[in-house]
Design an enzyme around this catalytic site. Structure first.
Site, PDB file in Angstrom:
ATOM      1  N   CYS A  40      -9.436  -2.578  54.032  1.00 36.52           N
ATOM      2  CA  CYS A  40      -9.530  -1.134  54.224  1.00 36.52           C
ATOM      3  C   CYS A  40      -9.547  -0.761  55.704  1.00 36.52           C
ATOM      4  O   CYS A  40      -9.122   0.332  56.082  1.00 36.52           O
ATOM      5  CB  CYS A  40     -10.743  -0.557  53.497  1.00 36.52           C
ATOM      6  SG  CYS A  40     -12.344  -1.184  54.050  1.00 36.52           S
ATOM      7  N   ASP A  68     -28.372  -3.503  63.624  1.00 31.75           N
ATOM      8  CA  ASP A  68     -28.138  -3.888  62.239  1.00 31.75           C
ATOM      9  C   ASP A  68     -29.240  -4.783  61.676  1.00 31.75           C
ATOM     10  O   ASP A  68     -29.003  -5.538  60.731  1.00 31.75           O
ATOM     11  CB  ASP A  68     -26.782  -4.599  62.133  1.00 31.75           C
ATOM     12  CG  ASP A  68     -26.278  -4.676  60.699  1.00 31.75           C
ATOM     13  OD1 ASP A  68     -26.668  -3.818  59.896  1.00 31.75           O
ATOM     14  OD2 ASP A  68     -25.515  -5.599  60.385  1.00 31.75           O
ATOM     15  N   CYS A 120      -5.842   1.170  58.129  1.00 35.45           N
ATOM     16  CA  CYS A 120      -6.101   2.523  58.628  1.00 35.45           C
ATOM     17  C   CYS A 120      -5.133   2.926  59.740  1.00 35.45           C
ATOM     18  O   CYS A 120      -4.991   2.209  60.738  1.00 35.45           O
ATOM     19  CB  CYS A 120      -7.528   2.617  59.142  1.00 35.45           C
ATOM     20  SG  CYS A 120      -7.940   4.255  59.789  1.00 35.45           S
ATOM     21  N   CYS A 175      -7.651  -1.348  48.318  1.00 38.03           N
ATOM     22  CA  CYS A 175      -8.809  -2.155  47.908  1.00 38.03           C
ATOM     23  C   CYS A 175      -8.487  -2.965  46.643  1.00 38.03           C
ATOM     24  O   CYS A 175      -8.194  -2.385  45.597  1.00 38.03           O
ATOM     25  CB  CYS A 175     -10.017  -1.253  47.649  1.00 38.03           C
ATOM     26  SG  CYS A 175     -11.480  -2.177  47.138  1.00 38.03           S
ATOM     27  N   CYS A 197     -17.283  -4.509  45.967  1.00 39.27           N
ATOM     28  CA  CYS A 197     -16.733  -4.728  47.310  1.00 39.27           C
ATOM     29  C   CYS A 197     -16.690  -6.221  47.631  1.00 39.27           C
ATOM     30  O   CYS A 197     -17.693  -6.927  47.491  1.00 39.27           O
ATOM     31  CB  CYS A 197     -17.583  -3.979  48.336  1.00 39.27           C
ATOM     32  SG  CYS A 197     -17.120  -4.302  50.046  1.00 39.27           S
TER      33      CYS A 197
END
Length: 342
Positions: free
Chosen positions: A244, A134, A248, A198, A214
């Site tokens: 989010c 990253d 899930c 969201c 976001c």
């Protein structure tokens, strides 16, 4: 060398080092990535993340980043939380910090593990390698999907039928030509749980994200004042957002984290306690944490937005202490919090 046998030995080595999954793809396995990235930037959905527009040729193609590479080894490392991270949202006088930032900085932990695996590869085969976590123009999620580790869900994060949602990604580029894994496909079906939950409606459509709305982007990457329309939607989230991911259904397959460095140590501290931190105290408090990288000013701005959303007029006095802060965004957040609580 028997590359198939080596691949299995490599997988066992990676698992022994603490990784939870491995997949391999070719450097050119994501041919549509460059066009998708270009469209994303053209729409301005990257917000202030100018680095996304830089080195687009490298970011859009792993093969361009290092032409000598013949294989990309993608590795997953889980950081699954013990409870539901959304529970803290009801504690409005306390700070909600994203699960991934609760413990030690994953960049350090994952990279050390990658280097150990990579060093073993070099010593065993003499091949060249490069490791990434990253911090380079590498689009890990499309590569991980091409390597069969999981798929990018409708929230654009990577999901796995074996690991759930909570895992970091690391990459080892190598000159070894290793057998590829079968790319994964989406298993989201008709589910829209991540889109529906969201708070800021940051998903223009399934599999699309507008970072400018976001909460993770707004609280971590966005500099300066946040749109007043969005501030109430932040709630008490001062660093990132897990909504989010947490909602899930695939998390029923989530794997327990084994790395002790990801164990929760920040928790949900009182907002008043965090608002009292000066720059030195902030750096000390969050030493070794991803939170430290955002800096005291952005951090305090977020804390003051959370105070404004707390609904507790007793916190007005805390906000008043920052009305004259040298950082304009902090002073503005203090004034907004006072007005909102009044």
């Amino acid at each position: 060398m028997d590359t198939s046998a080596f691949r299995e030995t490599l997988r066992n080595r990676a698992l022994a080092e603490g990784f939870s999954g491995m997949g391999i793809c070719a450097p050119d396995a994501t041919p549509d990535t460059a066009a998708r990235l270009s469209d994303y930037v053209a729409l301005g959905r990257h917000g202030q993340m100018g680095w996304m527009a830089e080195r687009m040729a490298w970011r859009g193609s792993a093969a361009a980043l290092w032409p000598e590479a013949r294989s990309v080894i993608m590795l997953a490392e889980v950081y699954t939380p013990e409870g539901n991270p959304r529970d803290v949202l009801a504690q409005r006088d306390r700070a909600a910090v994203s699960v991934y930032a609760q413990g030690r900085d994953y960049h350090d932990l994952v990279k050390k593990r990658l280097k150990r695996v990579g060093r073993w590869m070099v010593e065993t085969t003499g091949a060249e390698i490069k490791v990434f976590v990253d911090t380079a123009p590498v689009m890990e999620k499309p590569l991980a999907q091409a390597a069969g580790l999981g798929w990018q869900g409708k929230h654009t994060n990577l999901l796995s039928r074996d690991l759930g949602s909570w895992f970091f990604l690391g990459a080892i580029f190598t000159t070894l030509d290793l057998p590829r894994d079968v790319p994964e496909t989406s298993h989201c079906g008709n589910c829209t749980a991540c889109l529906d939950i969201c708070p800021t409606k940051a998903f223009p459509a399934p599999y699309q994200l507008d970072a400018r709305r976001c909460i993770s982007y707004l609280t971590i990457e966005h500099k300066g004042q946040i749109d007043p329309e969005l501030r109430p939607l932040l709630g008490n989230r001062i660093y990132g957002c897990d909504d989010c991911l947490a909602v899930c259904p695939w998390n029923k397959f989530a794997v327990t984290a084994s790395e002790i460095g990801y164990a929760h140590r920040i928790g949900a501290p009182p907002l008043t306690e965090l608002a009292a931190l000066d720059d030195a105290a902030f750096r000390t408090r969050f030493s070794g944490s991803p939170v430290k990288r955002m800096g005291r000013d952005r951090f305090l701005r977020n804390v003051l937005y959370a105070i404004g959303n707390s609904g507790d007029p007793a916190l007005i006095a805390t906000a008043q202490q920052h009305l004259s802060d040298p950082d304009l965004a902090v002073a503005d957040a203090a004034a907004w919090a006072i007005e909102r609580l009044s």
